[in-house]
Design a protein around this motif. Structure first.
Motif, PDB file in Angstrom:
ATOM      1  N   ALA A  16      15.271-105.758 -93.234  1.00  0.00           N
ATOM      2  CA  ALA A  16      13.950-106.297 -92.873  1.00  0.00           C
ATOM      3  C   ALA A  16      13.957-106.858 -91.450  1.00  0.00           C
ATOM      4  N   LEU A  17      15.010-107.567 -91.094  1.00  0.00           N
ATOM      5  CA  LEU A  17      15.119-108.119 -89.742  1.00  0.00           C
ATOM      6  C   LEU A  17      15.149-107.000 -88.716  1.00  0.00           C
ATOM      7  N   HIS A  18      15.949-105.986 -88.958  1.00  0.00           N
ATOM      8  CA  HIS A  18      16.113-104.924 -87.970  1.00  0.00           C
ATOM      9  C   HIS A  18      14.919-103.978 -87.927  1.00  0.00           C
ATOM     10  N   PHE A  19      14.192-103.862 -89.025  1.00  0.00           N
ATOM     11  CA  PHE A  19      12.909-103.149 -89.001  1.00  0.00           C
ATOM     12  C   PHE A  19      11.984-103.855 -88.019  1.00  0.00           C
ATOM     13  N   GLU A  20      11.932-105.169 -88.116  1.00  0.00           N
ATOM     14  CA  GLU A  20      11.058-105.953 -87.243  1.00  0.00           C
ATOM     15  C   GLU A  20      11.532-105.926 -85.794  1.00  0.00           C
ATOM     16  N   ARG A  23      10.488-102.663 -84.345  1.00  0.00           N
ATOM     17  CA  ARG A  23       9.048-102.667 -84.099  1.00  0.00           C
ATOM     18  C   ARG A  23       8.702-103.472 -82.850  1.00  0.00           C
ATOM     19  N   LEU A  24       9.345-104.632 -82.686  1.00  0.00           N
ATOM     20  CA  LEU A  24       9.078-105.472 -81.519  1.00  0.00           C
ATOM     21  C   LEU A  24       9.581-104.825 -80.228  1.00  0.00           C
TER      22      LEU A  24
END
Length: 87
Positions: A16-20, A23-24
């Motif tokens: 979840a952290l690395h998905f975000e 995206r950023l």
């Protein structure tokens, strides 16, 4: 959740952290991941590979700080793909 990547031989970070973070990083380079995926410019498989590369990066905290300042680290493994999507 920590998973080991056989090629990197390091624990992968939180999905979840690395998905975000991915995206950023895209947004900081002017890329909308939703548009890239919807238009076919980026496949779902390529997107998943980007997140996995990000999860294997040992510099996540440095990345968080750079992204908060609107930058993308020069060493970002996804930078070439994102720059290609940005045109």
């Amino acid at each position: 959740m920590t998973v080991y990547h056989p090629e990197l031989r390091v624990p992968l970070g939180n999905p979840a952290l690395h998905f975000e973070l991915t995206r950023l990083a895209a947004a900081n380079l002017g890329v909308c991941m939703t548009t890239a995926l919807a238009s076919g410019a980026l496949s779902g498989k390529a997107h998943a590979a980007m997140i996995t590369r990000c999860r294997g990066c040992p510099f996540a905290q440095d990345c968080v700080e750079a992204l908060a300042e609107g930058d993308v680290p020069a060493a970002c493994a996804n930078r070439p793909v994102l720059c290609g999507l940005a045109g």
